[in-house]
Scaffold this motif. Structure first.
Motif, PDB file in Angstrom:
ATOM      1  N   ASP A 327      -5.958  -1.970   1.626  1.00 36.70           N
ATOM      2  CA  ASP A 327      -4.599  -2.299   1.205  1.00 36.70           C
ATOM      3  C   ASP A 327      -3.789  -2.860   2.368  1.00 36.70           C
ATOM      4  N   SER A 328      -2.900  -3.783   2.054  1.00 36.79           N
ATOM      5  CA  SER A 328      -1.980  -4.301   3.067  1.00 36.79           C
ATOM      6  C   SER A 328      -0.783  -4.922   2.361  1.00 36.79           C
ATOM      7  N   LEU A 329       0.267  -5.187   3.124  1.00 38.97           N
ATOM      8  CA  LEU A 329       1.451  -5.842   2.572  1.00 38.97           C
ATOM      9  C   LEU A 329       1.155  -7.329   2.371  1.00 38.97           C
ATOM     10  N   PRO A 330       1.535  -7.897   1.241  1.00 34.89           N
ATOM     11  CA  PRO A 330       1.248  -9.318   1.011  1.00 34.89           C
ATOM     12  C   PRO A 330       2.054 -10.252   1.909  1.00 34.89           C
ATOM     13  N   ASN A 331       3.210  -9.798   2.404  1.00 36.05           N
ATOM     14  CA  ASN A 331       4.025 -10.599   3.320  1.00 36.05           C
ATOM     15  C   ASN A 331       4.957  -9.665   4.085  1.00 36.05           C
ATOM     16  N   ASP A 332       5.686 -10.218   5.033  1.00 35.38           N
ATOM     17  CA  ASP A 332       6.541  -9.396   5.893  1.00 35.38           C
ATOM     18  C   ASP A 332       7.712  -8.770   5.150  1.00 35.38           C
ATOM     19  N   GLN A 333       8.102  -9.369   4.023  1.00 34.26           N
ATOM     20  CA  GLN A 333       9.249  -8.843   3.272  1.00 34.26           C
ATOM     21  C   GLN A 333       8.837  -7.759   2.269  1.00 34.26           C
ATOM     22  N   THR A 335       7.333  -4.373   0.521  1.00 33.75           N
ATOM     23  CA  THR A 335       7.395  -2.944   0.858  1.00 33.75           C
ATOM     24  C   THR A 335       6.237  -2.162   0.272  1.00 33.75           C
ATOM     25  N   LYS A 336       5.483  -2.775  -0.636  1.00 36.88           N
ATOM     26  CA  LYS A 336       4.366  -2.087  -1.273  1.00 36.88           C
ATOM     27  C   LYS A 336       3.058  -2.774  -0.909  1.00 36.88           C
ATOM     28  N   LYS A 337       2.115  -1.972  -0.446  1.00 35.92           N
ATOM     29  CA  LYS A 337       0.808  -2.505  -0.103  1.00 35.92           C
ATOM     30  C   LYS A 337      -0.013  -2.761  -1.364  1.00 35.92           C
ATOM     31  N   LEU A 338      -0.800  -3.818  -1.327  1.00 35.32           N
ATOM     32  CA  LEU A 338      -1.680  -4.173  -2.440  1.00 35.32           C
ATOM     33  C   LEU A 338      -3.101  -4.302  -1.921  1.00 35.32           C
ATOM     34  N   GLU A 339      -4.058  -3.925  -2.765  1.00 36.60           N
ATOM     35  CA  GLU A 339      -5.452  -4.045  -2.344  1.00 36.60           C
ATOM     36  C   GLU A 339      -5.844  -5.515  -2.237  1.00 36.60           C
ATOM     37  N   GLY A 340      -6.465  -5.855  -1.104  1.00 34.31           N
ATOM     38  CA  GLY A 340      -6.964  -7.209  -0.904  1.00 34.31           C
ATOM     39  C   GLY A 340      -5.913  -8.235  -0.551  1.00 34.31           C
ATOM     40  N   ALA A 341      -4.671  -7.816  -0.347  1.00 32.25           N
ATOM     41  CA  ALA A 341      -3.588  -8.784  -0.129  1.00 32.25           C
ATOM     42  C   ALA A 341      -3.849  -9.686   1.075  1.00 32.25           C
ATOM     43  N   PHE A 342      -4.528  -9.166   2.077  1.00 36.61           N
ATOM     44  CA  PHE A 342      -4.796  -9.955   3.283  1.00 36.61           C
ATOM     45  C   PHE A 342      -5.856 -11.036   3.039  1.00 36.61           C
ATOM     46  N   CYS A 343      -6.653 -10.872   1.978  1.00 32.12           N
ATOM     47  CA  CYS A 343      -7.858 -11.687   1.824  1.00 32.12           C
ATOM     48  C   CYS A 343      -7.829 -12.684   0.675  1.00 32.12           C
TER      49      CYS A 343
END
Length: 728
Positions: A327-333, A335-343
């Protein structure tokens, strides 16, 4: 408030990032308070990159009302399963036996004497579908404890007694007459044949794991008596699986390395966390595939893995961190992490980054679709809607043909596109959390992978990484005076002593590192560690190795692990280490061989019933039966010696052990090298060589008997790989 404050801030100084919360760590302080206050223990076991651990933490452990109940009625302990696998193994066995399943987070209720009386995995915060939520469960168990504690205490005692009887059961005496390693290997092979996915590779349907332990077994099965149609099928299953994994979304085509597993049958949509132990074992597998086939595609994947771990998981002084989160934040703004957001990628996003013309190539090659390419059934939380997980759908040549381009042009476009997409990820997306603890066991696997890859691919830089890793562990996680390994390091070494897999995996890594460097310091350390492992973990009565040492009194029952999971069992690797060491160290040959054989025999019952659950142990059993084929190269003409070594490294034989000796090693009687001290065969070979130290010769040695010297590389090559299909 005073009660709550009394039990907080206990984990601030713990090393694992998963433990940086206000609970007790596993230890005497918590046990003592539990007894003094007559409160049961609530034990939560998880790990840093565990998705559902974070869910339960946010839903329940960070809920004020739930926390009040926990702090009022319980002594609460959190354990990182990767830092303390002994605690995890014992209580997970209890949960699996009493509930029929297991997983993380693991939630277990214990008496003050650490006896488990109730357990499960994830519990939602509130009652749901007629099942109690975590708050209701906490309240009900607390009521029972206050009303009738003896009932729970007796239940815990009974459970521990049953687990103890199970763990200490002696193997069936008669089974030793019926267990044949080659027959076991056939059963395991047949099992993999029956479960092999002929369309997508791998075994079973979904979810799909890379299962490198199974792939290694099939490599060994092929290698011991290859050339028959059946053995070629074993190799085909491995290579096809490795090809499909490399093309799949489980492979991070932009950021390198491999994700944990695929949620679907096609290797497309992964669970996005990345674990060091997967990178290490897959590095070995792809290197081995290249060694056998000489196909450059396998070398490219192996180098890709090393690129990932050295860039994203390496400590500045050497050694490697444990994992990266899914999981990670999709962007700097956000507040909620999403699975695979970085990829993952939206189609328009790719067009904006690399341009419309190049995007056509990328879309075709990686299966990108305008509305996303993720099947909604693989996205239960809607986190991947309109997103694309890149998966190689077409080859470079097919892509070239489609767009009337040369293959070189397609390669150039794809390379530039990947560089631009990676740059965008780094600059525009927050990186996933990195679990920056260093585990001895997983780094042992990485030393093996790097040493093997460096030797097979002729990449000295990989071997240097392996040396730095071994040096880091020796300097930071090993006590030279006591011979004790430590389990982990994060901002300094932990106080948790090593477990069986720490010793066995590191010893294996050091043996592989010796074969890559011929530096005898690694053999000497491996020998010292093996002696300490035997002292601390070996069961002198019923044989085999316990997974925790004899001094750890917090584990009520010492368990033994023979089945493989994501990693091979410590007992399987130990058997292999003992056989390799017994070949190198003649003085220990008889003793080490006996321990290895007795360890195998201690698991005869399990091997007879379900060998497919322990392919690593079956592989080790084959090594015991077949014996080590030792190739000893002697000479001081470094150029020619290197030619001989390269020749050996290009050939695959699962029982091969490579040794380099030099006549100058014994020139000074006060400077006799370790291996010559330990092995009279090596002394004899050097004495034969003493008259002509420039000559380079190789010997094939088995059972401390060596054949005639070989001075021709082609002859040596023919001797390494048997022409017979005999198993004897």
């Amino acid at each position: 408030m005073e009660e709550k404050q009394k039990h907080t801030n206990r984990l601030i100084n713990e090393k694992s990032p998963y433990l940086l919360v206000n609970w007790y760590p596993w230890g005497e302080e918590a046990f003592k308070i539990s007894k003094e206050e007559n409160k049961p223990i609530f034990l939560s076991v998880g790990y840093s990159t565990c998705h559902w651990c974070h869910v339960m933490e946010h839903e329940s452990f960070e809920n004020d009302k739930v926390a009040d109940v926990m702090n009022k009625f319980y002594i609460n302990i959190k354990v990182d399963r990767e830092e303390n696998p002994g605690v995890d193994k014992f209580y997970m066995t209890f949960v699996q036996l009493t509930s029929g399943g297991g997983g993380w987070p693991m939630s277990v209720f214990l008496t003050p004497d650490l006896q488990p009386f109730f357990g499960g995995t994830y519990f939602p915060p509130d009652d749901r579908y007629g099942r109690p939520g975590f708050k209701s469960l906490l309240t009900r168990i607390a009521q029972i404890w206050m009303a009738t504690p003896d009932k729970l205490i007796n239940s815990g005692k009974s459970t521990v007694a049953q687990l103890k009887a199970y763990a200490e059961a002696k193997p069936e005496a008669s089974s030793s007459e019926t267990v044949d390693p080659w027959s076991l290997a056939e059963k395991v092979y047949d099992y993999f044949i029956s479960s092999f996915d002929t369309k997508y590779g791998g075994f079973g349907k979904s979810p799909k794991f890379p299962t490198p332990v199974q792939l290694v077994f099939l490599f060994d099965y092929y290698g011991y008596h290859h050339k028959s149609e059946q053995d070629e099928k074993a190799l085909d299953m491995v290579l096809y699986t490795l090809d499909k994994i490399a093309c799949g979304g489980i492979h991070d085509h932009i950021g390198s390395g491999f994700h944990r597993y695929s949620t679907d049958q096609k290797w497309h949509v992964p669970h996005f966390e990345k674990m060091l132990y997967d990178q290490a074992q897959l590095l070995s597998a792809y290197s081995r595939a290249y060694q056998i086939t000489k196909k450059e595609s396998y070398a490219i994947v192996a180098k890709d893995i090393v690129h990932y771990v050295s860039r994203d998981l390496q400590h500045k002084d050497g050694a490697f961190y444990a994992a990266e989160d899914a999981d990670s934040l999709p962007n700097d703004q956000a507040t909620k992490k999403l699975e695979g957001a970085f990829c993952v990628w939206e189609a328009q996003e790719i067009i904006d980054i690399i341009g419309e013309e190049d995007a056509k190539i990328v879309f075709y090659f990686y299966g990108v679709e305008n509305q996303g390419n993720v099947d909604p059934t693989q996205d239960p939380h809607g986190e991947l809607e309109n997103k694309n997980v890149l998966m190689q759908i077409h080859s470079e040549q097919e892509t070239a043909d489609k767009f009337d381009l040369t293959k070189d042009k397609v390669d150039h476009i794809l390379k530039q596109a990947k560089e631009k997409l990676w740059k965008h990820r780094l600059e525009q997306r927050p990186k996933p959390h990195r679990d920056d603890k260093i585990l001895t066991s997983w780094n042992g696997l990485m030393i093996s992978g790097l040493s093997q890859a460096g030797s097979i691919l002729n990449e000295p830089s990989f071997i240097e990484l392996a040396k730095k890793t071994a040096t880091f562990i020796h300097s930071n996680m090993y006590n030279g005076e006591t011979g004790i390994l430590l389990r982990s390091f994060r901002e300094g070494p932990s106080n948790i002593e090593g477990f069986l897999d720490d010793y066995s995996y590191l010893i294996q890594g050091l043996l592989d590192l010796y074969e890559a460097t011929f530096d005898e310091q690694w053999i000497k350390w491996a020998y010292s560690l093996q002696e300490k492992q035997n002292e601390q973990f070996y069961d002198e009565n019923n044989h085999g190795y316990f997974n925790v040492n004899s001094e750890d009194k917090s584990i009520l029952v010492r368990m033994k692990e023979e089945q493989d999971g994501a990693e091979p069992s410590g007992n399987a690797i130990s058997v292999r280490n003992l056989i390799r060491l017994s070949t190198l160290l003649q003085k220990e040959s008889s003793r080490y061989n006996k321990i290895a054989q007795d360890t195998i025999e201690s698991f005869y019952t399990e091997l007879s019933k379900f060998p497919f659950a322990m392919p690593a142990l079956v592989s080790s059993f084959l090594l015991v039966a077949k014996g080590v084929k030792e190739v000893v190269i002697i000479g001081s003409d470094n150029s020619k010696v290197d030619d001989f070594i390269t020749t050996v490294n290009q050939e695959f034989a699962p029982n091969l052990l490579l040794v380099r000796l030099d006549a100058t090693q014994t020139q000074n009687k006060n400077d006799v090298k370790f291996l010559c001290e330990q092995n009279s065969v090596f002394q004899d070979l050097i004495q034969k060589q003493d008259k002509d130290r420039q000559a380079v010769q190789a010997y094939i040695c088995e059972n401390f008997t060596c054949g005639l010297p070989i001075s021709d590389i082609d002859v040596l090559k023919s001797k390494i790989i048997p022409t017979s299909t005999s198993k004897e």
